[in-house]
Design a protein around this motif. Structure first.
Motif, PDB file in Angstrom:
ATOM      1  N   SER A 125       0.831  -1.205   0.000  1.00  0.00           N
ATOM      2  CA  SER A 125       0.000   0.000   0.000  1.00  0.00           C
ATOM      3  C   SER A 125       0.868   1.259   0.000  1.00  0.00           C
ATOM      4  CB  SER A 125      -0.905   0.006   1.237  1.00  0.00           C
ATOM      5  OG  SER A 125      -1.643   1.217   1.302  1.00  0.00           O
ATOM      6  N   GLU A 126       0.432   2.243  -0.765  1.00  0.00           N
ATOM      7  CA  GLU A 126       1.114   3.545  -0.790  1.00  0.00           C
ATOM      8  C   GLU A 126       0.876   4.296   0.519  1.00  0.00           C
ATOM      9  OE1 GLU A 126       3.010   4.879  -3.363  1.00  0.00           O
ATOM     10  OE2 GLU A 126       2.882   2.870  -4.236  1.00  0.00           O
ATOM     11  N   GLN A 127      -0.276   4.065   1.127  1.00  0.00           N
ATOM     12  CA  GLN A 127      -0.639   4.735   2.381  1.00  0.00           C
ATOM     13  C   GLN A 127      -0.304   3.852   3.569  1.00  0.00           C
ATOM     14  OE1 GLN A 127      -4.901   5.136   1.916  1.00  0.00           O
ATOM     15  NE2 GLN A 127      -4.698   7.317   1.508  1.00  0.00           N
ATOM     16  N   PRO A 128      -0.110   4.461   4.738  1.00  0.00           N
ATOM     17  CA  PRO A 128      -0.033   3.642   5.954  1.00  0.00           C
ATOM     18  C   PRO A 128      -1.339   2.862   6.108  1.00  0.00           C
ATOM     19  CG  PRO A 128       0.694   5.879   6.393  1.00  0.00           C
ATOM     20  CD  PRO A 128       0.087   5.887   5.015  1.00  0.00           C
ATOM     21  N   VAL A 129      -1.256   1.694   6.765  1.00  0.00           N
ATOM     22  CA  VAL A 129      -2.424   0.817   6.906  1.00  0.00           C
ATOM     23  C   VAL A 129      -2.586   0.405   8.360  1.00  0.00           C
ATOM     24  CG1 VAL A 129      -3.552  -1.306   6.124  1.00  0.00           C
ATOM     25  CG2 VAL A 129      -1.975  -0.110   4.589  1.00  0.00           C
ATOM     26  N   LEU A 130      -3.795   0.566   8.882  1.00  0.00           N
ATOM     27  CA  LEU A 130      -4.159   0.058  10.208  1.00  0.00           C
ATOM     28  C   LEU A 130      -4.841  -1.284   9.977  1.00  0.00           C
ATOM     29  CD1 LEU A 130      -4.597   0.430  13.301  1.00  0.00           C
ATOM     30  CD2 LEU A 130      -6.776   1.494  12.720  1.00  0.00           C
ATOM     31  N   VAL A 131      -4.263  -2.346  10.535  1.00  0.00           N
ATOM     32  CA  VAL A 131      -4.822  -3.689  10.375  1.00  0.00           C
ATOM     33  C   VAL A 131      -5.418  -4.123  11.713  1.00  0.00           C
ATOM     34  CG1 VAL A 131      -4.358  -6.086   9.759  1.00  0.00           C
ATOM     35  CG2 VAL A 131      -3.068  -4.245   8.637  1.00  0.00           C
ATOM     36  N   ASP A 132      -6.689  -4.468  11.686  1.00  0.00           N
ATOM     37  CA  ASP A 132      -7.412  -4.940  12.871  1.00  0.00           C
ATOM     38  C   ASP A 132      -7.551  -6.461  12.765  1.00  0.00           C
ATOM     39  OD1 ASP A 132      -9.127  -5.423  14.986  1.00  0.00           O
ATOM     40  OD2 ASP A 132     -10.827  -4.334  14.132  1.00  0.00           O
ATOM     41  N   VAL A 138      -7.646   1.353   6.267  1.00  0.00           N
ATOM     42  CA  VAL A 138      -8.011   0.526   7.417  1.00  0.00           C
ATOM     43  C   VAL A 138      -8.586  -0.794   6.908  1.00  0.00           C
ATOM     44  CG1 VAL A 138      -9.411   0.362   9.508  1.00  0.00           C
ATOM     45  CG2 VAL A 138      -8.458   2.574   8.819  1.00  0.00           C
ATOM     46  N   VAL A 139      -8.002  -1.904   7.392  1.00  0.00           N
ATOM     47  CA  VAL A 139      -8.447  -3.229   6.976  1.00  0.00           C
ATOM     48  C   VAL A 139      -8.622  -4.125   8.196  1.00  0.00           C
ATOM     49  CG1 VAL A 139      -7.280  -3.012   4.740  1.00  0.00           C
ATOM     50  CG2 VAL A 139      -6.130  -4.195   6.608  1.00  0.00           C
ATOM     51  N   LYS A 140      -9.396  -5.195   8.003  1.00  0.00           N
ATOM     52  CA  LYS A 140      -9.614  -6.185   9.054  1.00  0.00           C
ATOM     53  C   LYS A 140      -9.203  -7.558   8.552  1.00  0.00           C
ATOM     54  CE  LYS A 140     -13.445  -4.020  11.525  1.00  0.00           C
ATOM     55  NZ  LYS A 140     -13.175  -4.269  12.925  1.00  0.00           N
ATOM     56  N   VAL A 141      -8.637  -8.355   9.458  1.00  0.00           N
ATOM     57  CA  VAL A 141      -8.282  -9.737   9.155  1.00  0.00           C
ATOM     58  C   VAL A 141      -8.975 -10.622  10.188  1.00  0.00           C
ATOM     59  CG1 VAL A 141      -6.421 -11.435   9.005  1.00  0.00           C
ATOM     60  CG2 VAL A 141      -6.027  -9.097   8.204  1.00  0.00           C
TER      61      VAL A 141
END
Length: 117
Positions: free
Chosen positions: A21-28, A57-60
């Motif tokens: 990802s080009e952007q920072p990512v918050l993974v939940d 923002v993504v979730k796993v």
């Protein structure tokens, strides 16, 4: 359990959606049966909207995707990992207030990619 601005990712899509990802990512990292995960979900959804354009923002779901949580040593959920430049820049394990998450997100957004471990 993902809001409009939050995307579900899987073991198969994690590298493309998070690490590249080009952007920072918050993974939940979460699970359906996890009470604290349900409690933190509205905060994560709100942050996804508040930081739209600056933070992905993504979730796993850890029950459906075992490889990615294992790869990052996830032993307790909810676990929030903030990635920048394909690397973990910060993490939070367990339920915390919104202010704590925002403080860490803001710190990571202010970092230059070279300063991420």
């Amino acid at each position: 359990m993902a809001g409009n601005a939050v995307f579900e990712v899987s073991d198969a899509t994690f590298d493309q959606e998070v690490l590249q990802s080009e952007q920072p990512v918050l993974v939940d990292f979460w699970a359906v049966w996890c009470g604290p995960c349900k409690a933190i979900a509205p905060i994560v959804d709100d942050l996804a909207t508040a930081y739209a354009g600056k933070l992905k923002v993504v979730k796993v779901d850890v029950d459906k995707n075992g490889a990615t949580p294992s790869r990052y040593g996830i032993r307790g959920i909810p676990a929030l990992l903030i990635f920048k430049g394909g690397k973990v820049a910060d993490q939070i394990v367990g339920y915390v207030p919104r202010e704590v998450i925002e403080e860490k997100v803001n710190r990571v957004l202010a970092l230059s990619p070279a300063s991420v471990n």
